[in-house]
Design an enzyme around this catalytic site. Sequence first.
Site, PDB file in Angstrom:
ATOM      1  N   LYS A 103       9.143 -13.276 -46.480  1.00 20.27           N
ATOM      2  CA  LYS A 103      10.157 -13.984 -47.268  1.00 20.27           C
ATOM      3  C   LYS A 103       9.533 -15.007 -48.241  1.00 20.27           C
ATOM      4  O   LYS A 103       8.346 -15.352 -48.118  1.00 20.27           O
ATOM      5  CB  LYS A 103      11.132 -14.672 -46.308  1.00 20.27           C
ATOM      6  CG  LYS A 103      11.932 -13.688 -45.434  1.00 20.27           C
ATOM      7  CD  LYS A 103      12.955 -14.425 -44.556  1.00 20.27           C
ATOM      8  CE  LYS A 103      13.746 -13.458 -43.691  1.00 20.27           C
ATOM      9  NZ  LYS A 103      14.781 -14.161 -42.868  1.00 20.27           N
TER      10      LYS A 103
ATOM     11  N   TYR B  10      21.893  -8.107 -46.807  1.00 22.39           N
ATOM     12  CA  TYR B  10      22.439  -8.985 -45.759  1.00 22.39           C
ATOM     13  C   TYR B  10      23.966  -8.882 -45.673  1.00 22.39           C
ATOM     14  O   TYR B  10      24.610  -9.808 -45.167  1.00 22.39           O
ATOM     15  CB  TYR B  10      21.996 -10.424 -45.992  1.00 22.39           C
ATOM     16  CG  TYR B  10      20.603 -10.723 -45.460  1.00 22.39           C
ATOM     17  CD1 TYR B  10      20.300 -10.570 -44.101  1.00 22.39           C
ATOM     18  CD2 TYR B  10      19.597 -11.189 -46.291  1.00 22.39           C
ATOM     19  CE1 TYR B  10      19.031 -10.853 -43.601  1.00 22.39           C
ATOM     20  CE2 TYR B  10      18.329 -11.485 -45.791  1.00 22.39           C
ATOM     21  CZ  TYR B  10      18.059 -11.309 -44.440  1.00 22.39           C
ATOM     22  OH  TYR B  10      16.809 -11.597 -43.937  1.00 22.39           O
TER      23      TYR B  10
ATOM     24  N   PHE C  46      26.341 -19.286 -43.651  1.00 24.49           N
ATOM     25  CA  PHE C  46      25.052 -19.452 -44.329  1.00 24.49           C
ATOM     26  C   PHE C  46      24.744 -18.327 -45.317  1.00 24.49           C
ATOM     27  O   PHE C  46      23.657 -18.296 -45.889  1.00 24.49           O
ATOM     28  CB  PHE C  46      23.920 -19.573 -43.305  1.00 24.49           C
ATOM     29  CG  PHE C  46      23.850 -18.429 -42.314  1.00 24.49           C
ATOM     30  CD1 PHE C  46      23.250 -17.226 -42.658  1.00 24.49           C
ATOM     31  CD2 PHE C  46      24.388 -18.567 -41.037  1.00 24.49           C
ATOM     32  CE1 PHE C  46      23.175 -16.172 -41.762  1.00 24.49           C
ATOM     33  CE2 PHE C  46      24.322 -17.513 -40.130  1.00 24.49           C
ATOM     34  CZ  PHE C  46      23.718 -16.310 -40.494  1.00 24.49           C
TER      35      PHE C  46
ATOM     36  N   ARG D 258       6.864 -16.619 -36.520  1.00 18.27           N
ATOM     37  CA  ARG D 258       7.779 -17.718 -36.860  1.00 18.27           C
ATOM     38  C   ARG D 258       7.308 -19.050 -36.267  1.00 18.27           C
ATOM     39  O   ARG D 258       7.487 -20.098 -36.886  1.00 18.27           O
ATOM     40  CB  ARG D 258       9.201 -17.359 -36.434  1.00 18.27           C
ATOM     41  CG  ARG D 258       9.845 -16.373 -37.445  1.00 18.27           C
ATOM     42  CD  ARG D 258      11.107 -15.765 -36.928  1.00 18.27           C
ATOM     43  NE  ARG D 258      11.889 -15.124 -37.992  1.00 18.27           N
ATOM     44  CZ  ARG D 258      12.911 -14.310 -37.765  1.00 18.27           C
ATOM     45  NH1 ARG D 258      13.283 -14.038 -36.513  1.00 18.27           N
ATOM     46  NH2 ARG D 258      13.582 -13.783 -38.766  1.00 18.27           N
TER      47      ARG D 258
ATOM     48  N   ASN E 134      12.611 -18.721 -42.585  1.00 22.49           N
ATOM     49  CA  ASN E 134      11.866 -18.345 -41.377  1.00 22.49           C
ATOM     50  C   ASN E 134      10.862 -17.209 -41.589  1.00 22.49           C
ATOM     51  O   ASN E 134      10.519 -16.493 -40.660  1.00 22.49           O
ATOM     52  CB  ASN E 134      12.822 -18.070 -40.223  1.00 22.49           C
ATOM     53  CG  ASN E 134      13.761 -16.925 -40.496  1.00 22.49           C
ATOM     54  OD1 ASN E 134      13.654 -16.280 -41.536  1.00 22.49           O
ATOM     55  ND2 ASN E 134      14.674 -16.653 -39.580  1.00 22.49           N
TER      56      ASN E 134
ATOM     57  N   HIS F 287      11.466 -11.022 -42.006  1.00 22.31           N
ATOM     58  CA  HIS F 287      12.586 -10.213 -41.506  1.00 22.31           C
ATOM     59  C   HIS F 287      12.018  -9.008 -40.780  1.00 22.31           C
ATOM     60  O   HIS F 287      11.000  -8.454 -41.204  1.00 22.31           O
ATOM     61  CB  HIS F 287      13.460  -9.709 -42.665  1.00 22.31           C
ATOM     62  CG  HIS F 287      14.385  -8.592 -42.240  1.00 22.31           C
ATOM     63  ND1 HIS F 287      15.611  -8.836 -41.663  1.00 22.31           N
ATOM     64  CD2 HIS F 287      14.233  -7.234 -42.238  1.00 22.31           C
ATOM     65  CE1 HIS F 287      16.177  -7.673 -41.337  1.00 22.31           C
ATOM     66  NE2 HIS F 287      15.364  -6.693 -41.684  1.00 22.31           N
TER      67      HIS F 287
ATOM     68  N   GLU G 215      17.386   0.290 -43.878  1.00 24.40           N
ATOM     69  CA  GLU G 215      16.701  -0.748 -44.659  1.00 24.40           C
ATOM     70  C   GLU G 215      15.494  -0.177 -45.396  1.00 24.40           C
ATOM     71  O   GLU G 215      15.254  -0.513 -46.561  1.00 24.40           O
ATOM     72  CB  GLU G 215      16.292  -1.893 -43.725  1.00 24.40           C
ATOM     73  CG  GLU G 215      17.499  -2.665 -43.190  1.00 24.40           C
ATOM     74  CD  GLU G 215      17.178  -3.667 -42.080  1.00 24.40           C
ATOM     75  OE1 GLU G 215      18.121  -4.299 -41.581  1.00 24.40           O
ATOM     76  OE2 GLU G 215      15.992  -3.814 -41.708  1.00 24.40           O
TER      77      GLU G 215
HETATM   78  P1  DAT Z   1      16.933 -12.430 -37.624  1.00 20.59           P
HETATM   79  O1  DAT Z   1      16.332 -12.642 -38.972  1.00 20.59           O
HETATM   80  O2  DAT Z   1      16.114 -13.045 -36.524  1.00 20.59           O
HETATM   81  O3  DAT Z   1      17.297 -10.988 -37.337  1.00 20.59           O
HETATM   82  P2  DAT Z   1      19.796 -12.877 -38.037  1.00 20.59           P
HETATM   83  O4  DAT Z   1      19.897 -11.423 -38.325  1.00 20.59           O
HETATM   84  O5  DAT Z   1      20.724 -13.454 -37.014  1.00 20.59           O
HETATM   85  O6  DAT Z   1      18.304 -13.281 -37.603  1.00 20.59           O
HETATM   86  O7  DAT Z   1      20.010 -13.715 -39.369  1.00 20.59           O
HETATM   87  C1  DAT Z   1      19.472 -13.246 -40.591  1.00 20.59           C
HETATM   88  C2  DAT Z   1      18.878 -14.418 -41.330  1.00 20.59           C
HETATM   89  O8  DAT Z   1      19.912 -15.347 -41.679  1.00 20.59           O
HETATM   90  C3  DAT Z   1      17.882 -15.264 -40.528  1.00 20.59           C
HETATM   91  O9  DAT Z   1      16.589 -14.718 -40.526  1.00 20.59           O
HETATM   92  C4  DAT Z   1      17.951 -16.576 -41.240  1.00 20.59           C
HETATM   93  C5  DAT Z   1      19.417 -16.679 -41.633  1.00 20.59           C
HETATM   94  N1  DAT Z   1      20.167 -17.430 -40.612  1.00 20.59           N
HETATM   95  C6  DAT Z   1      20.572 -16.978 -39.395  1.00 20.59           C
HETATM   96  N2  DAT Z   1      21.226 -17.920 -38.706  1.00 20.59           N
HETATM   97  C7  DAT Z   1      21.238 -19.017 -39.522  1.00 20.59           C
HETATM   98  C8  DAT Z   1      21.757 -20.347 -39.399  1.00 20.59           C
HETATM   99  N3  DAT Z   1      22.419 -20.734 -38.308  1.00 20.59           N
HETATM  100  N4  DAT Z   1      21.576 -21.182 -40.447  1.00 20.59           N
HETATM  101  C9  DAT Z   1      20.919 -20.809 -41.570  1.00 20.59           C
HETATM  102  N5  DAT Z   1      20.411 -19.571 -41.758  1.00 20.59           N
HETATM  103  C10 DAT Z   1      20.561 -18.705 -40.745  1.00 20.59           C
HETATM  104 MG    MG Z   2      18.675  -9.755 -38.204  1.00 21.40          MG
END
Ligand code: DAT
Ligand code: MG
Length: 140
Positions: free
Chosen positions: A11, A51, A59, A104, A114, A117, A128
């Site tokens: 990212k 996304y 978010f 991470r 973070n 992905h 994807e």
């Molecule tokens: P991951 O990337 O671990 O699969 P996810 O699919 O739940 O996590 O979320 C996708 C992305 O969205 C994540 O990498 C960062 C962002 N994100 C998730 N939860 C968040 C939050 N509470 N606040 C801000 N950004 C968030």
């Molecule tokens: Mg995810």
Amino acid sequence: MALERTFSIIKPDATERNLTGKVNAMIEAAGLRIIGQRRIQMTEEQAKRFYAVHAERPFYGELVEFMTSGPVVVQVLEGENAVAKYRDVMGATNPADAADGTIRKEVAKSIGENSVHGSDSQENAAIEIAQFFSEADIAG
Ligand code: DAT
Ligand code: MG
């Protein structure tokens, strides 16, 4: 067990700090093979589509803005159990919860920024990968 593929993104927070090589070294040290890789500037349309599953989350806007804020490296990774293995190598979504030695934990700045992905299932990995790669650009 058969070889599996997963989709990865390095990212903008990581590319901005010149950490592509460090992340790739951690990927390779875990036994995953980078069989496709391209550095791109994601468009808003690409980020929104990628996304879309999070479209209703508070978010989402911030996430799309972040993913388009600088270059990303899109990757196809191959290995035994690649989907689950890469999730392990990445660590928890929130770096504060990520285990020692994970990408991470070592690299990520915050839950939003973070660094990486990784697909969460084989089905999503295929979807994807197809969004960003043609088979001609993958060599396993
Ligand atoms: P991951 O990337 O671990 O699969 P996810 O699919 O739940 O996590 O979320 C996708 C992305 O969205 C994540 O990498 C960062 C962002 N994100 C998730 N939860 C968040 C939050 N509470 N606040 C801000 N950004 C968030
Ligand atoms: Mg995810």
